[in-house]
Design a protein around this motif. Sequence first.
Motif, short mmCIF file in Angstrom:
data_model
loop_
_atom_site.label_atom_id
_atom_site.label_comp_id
_atom_site.label_asym_id
_atom_site.label_seq_id
_atom_site.Cartn_x
_atom_site.Cartn_y
_atom_site.Cartn_z
N VAL A 1 0.89 -1.27 -0.26
CA VAL A 1 -0.06 0.04 -0.01
C VAL A 1 1.02 1.16 -0.20
CG1 VAL A 1 -1.84 1.10 1.23
CG2 VAL A 1 -1.74 -1.30 1.22
N ALA A 2 0.40 2.43 -0.91
CA ALA A 2 1.46 3.36 -1.02
C ALA A 2 1.12 4.54 -0.03
CB ALA A 2 1.30 3.84 -2.52
N PHE A 3 1.99 5.36 0.36
CA PHE A 3 1.42 6.34 1.12
C PHE A 3 0.68 7.46 0.63
CE2 PHE A 3 5.24 4.33 3.08
CZ PHE A 3 4.71 4.02 4.40
N GLY A 4 -0.32 7.93 1.30
CA GLY A 4 -1.14 9.03 1.03
C GLY A 4 -0.65 10.42 1.39
N LEU A 5 -1.69 11.42 1.10
CA LEU A 5 -1.44 12.82 1.43
C LEU A 5 -1.21 12.93 2.92
CD1 LEU A 5 -4.17 14.48 -0.33
CD2 LEU A 5 -1.80 14.76 -0.90
N SER A 6 -1.65 12.06 4.02
CA SER A 6 -1.53 12.27 5.28
C SER A 6 -0.21 11.46 5.59
CB SER A 6 -2.36 11.38 5.98
OG SER A 6 -2.36 9.92 5.84
N GLU B 1 0.43 8.48 5.94
CA GLU B 1 -0.04 7.02 6.19
C GLU B 1 -0.33 6.17 4.99
OE1 GLU B 1 -0.36 6.20 9.54
OE2 GLU B 1 0.57 7.93 10.14
N PRO B 2 -0.41 4.75 5.05
CA PRO B 2 -0.73 4.06 4.01
C PRO B 2 -2.18 4.74 3.45
CG PRO B 2 0.28 2.70 5.62
CD PRO B 2 0.19 4.07 6.33
N SER B 3 -2.30 4.41 2.23
CA SER B 3 -3.81 5.03 1.79
C SER B 3 -4.57 3.85 1.59
CB SER B 3 -3.23 5.61 0.10
OG SER B 3 -4.61 6.12 -0.45
N PHE B 4 -5.79 4.07 2.20
CA PHE B 4 -7.09 3.34 2.38
C PHE B 4 -8.37 4.00 2.06
CE2 PHE B 4 -3.91 0.73 4.79
CZ PHE B 4 -4.14 -0.59 4.20
N TRP B 5 -9.26 3.29 1.63
CA TRP B 5 -10.66 3.75 1.48
C TRP B 5 -11.19 3.47 3.06
CZ3 TRP B 5 -13.09 6.37 -2.34
CH2 TRP B 5 -12.43 6.33 -3.43
N TRP C 1 -11.73 3.97 -16.36
CA TRP C 1 -12.23 4.48 -15.17
C TRP C 1 -12.98 5.83 -15.02
CZ3 TRP C 1 -15.58 2.40 -11.55
CH2 TRP C 1 -15.39 2.77 -10.35
N ASP C 2 -14.03 5.98 -14.61
CA ASP C 2 -14.45 7.42 -14.68
C ASP C 2 -14.06 7.99 -13.13
OD1 ASP C 2 -15.96 9.88 -14.69
OD2 ASP C 2 -17.83 9.05 -14.74
N THR C 3 -13.19 8.96 -13.16
CA THR C 3 -12.86 9.47 -11.77
C THR C 3 -13.66 10.88 -11.65
OG1 THR C 3 -11.02 10.53 -12.96
CG2 THR C 3 -10.54 8.31 -11.87
N SER C 4 -14.37 11.14 -12.59
CA SER C 4 -15.01 12.35 -12.47
C SER C 4 -16.28 12.55 -11.45
CB SER C 4 -15.57 12.98 -13.84
OG SER C 4 -16.79 12.11 -14.18
N LYS C 5 -16.64 11.46 -11.02
CA LYS C 5 -17.80 11.53 -9.94
C LYS C 5 -16.99 11.62 -8.69
CE LYS C 5 -20.70 8.01 -12.00
NZ LYS C 5 -19.54 6.84 -12.40
N SER C 6 -17.38 12.41 -7.58
CA SER C 6 -16.71 12.55 -6.45
C SER C 6 -16.71 11.39 -5.68
CB SER C 6 -17.27 13.83 -5.63
OG SER C 6 -18.59 13.60 -5.32
N SER C 7 -17.55 10.52 -5.65
CA SER C 7 -17.88 9.35 -4.79
C SER C 7 -17.00 8.27 -5.23
CB SER C 7 -19.39 8.73 -5.03
OG SER C 7 -19.56 8.40 -6.17
N SER C 8 -16.32 8.38 -6.45
CA SER C 8 -15.43 7.57 -7.03
C SER C 8 -13.89 7.80 -6.81
CB SER C 8 -15.66 6.98 -8.43
OG SER C 8 -15.47 8.06 -9.44
N TRP C 9 -13.87 8.95 -6.41
CA TRP C 9 -12.38 9.67 -6.39
C TRP C 9 -11.86 9.64 -4.97
CZ3 TRP C 9 -8.61 11.26 -9.72
CH2 TRP C 9 -7.88 12.04 -9.30
N HIS C 10 -10.71 9.36 -4.87
CA HIS C 10 -9.98 9.25 -3.30
C HIS C 10 -9.02 10.48 -3.80
CE1 HIS C 10 -7.55 7.96 -0.04
NE2 HIS C 10 -8.42 7.20 0.27
N ASP C 11 -9.05 11.25 -2.44
CA ASP C 11 -8.20 12.40 -2.56
C ASP C 11 -6.63 12.10 -2.54
OD1 ASP C 11 -9.98 14.02 -2.19
OD2 ASP C 11 -10.18 14.37 0.12
N ASP C 12 -6.02 10.75 -2.00
CA ASP C 12 -4.80 10.55 -2.42
C ASP C 12 -4.29 10.54 -3.62
OD1 ASP C 12 -4.19 10.55 0.28
OD2 ASP C 12 -4.46 8.40 0.76
#
Length: 177
Positions: A33-38, A40-44, A158-169
């Motif tokens: 798992v890669a590191f995210g903005l925080s 920390e490892p990036s998870f949903w 993959w459609d990343t334009s929907k906010s529900s499908s987009w992860h901030d990291d």
Amino acid sequence: MKRSLLLNCNGEPLQFIDAARAIKLMLKGRVEVAFGLSGEPSFWDEIISSPTSGFRIPAVIRLKYFVNKRIHKKPPRFQKKVLFNRDSWMCQYCGIECCYSAITVDHVLPASRGGRTTWKNCVAACKRCNNNKGARTPEEAGMKLIKQPIEPSSLHYWDTSKSSSWHDDWVLFVKSN
Ligand SMILES: [Zn+2]
């Protein structure tokens, strides 16, 4: 189902894969798992449950080895939805963002004049611009393309334009729509 962004071992984004496949790759030890903005490892927040346990869904995973993308590369079959993802669901003439019912495929060289349905001859357009352009080329119609159409990448499946499908990291690795 949530998606995970799969990175090559050098951090290059490869594609969005579904959560079940991401977790399988983790269990096989092929990815971390890669590191995210925080930092920390990036998870949903969501987990996937199996009869015996639950797994947190990773948002970004990185292969432990390098894959050469070119090995898998062949021109993808034309699909409208992928075309719209490539163009960020945005009219390529006026820049307006379109919902599903308002977006159309425009043939840059009109089909009536031999323009083919290919990645490089088709762009997303709003109905107004498409009607306005009619059976003319952009030059003849006095319209300008925002960007030249190219073959989509595997990320565009993959459609990343929907906010529900987009992860901030994901902003760390791919640009948001
Ligand atoms: Zn338009």
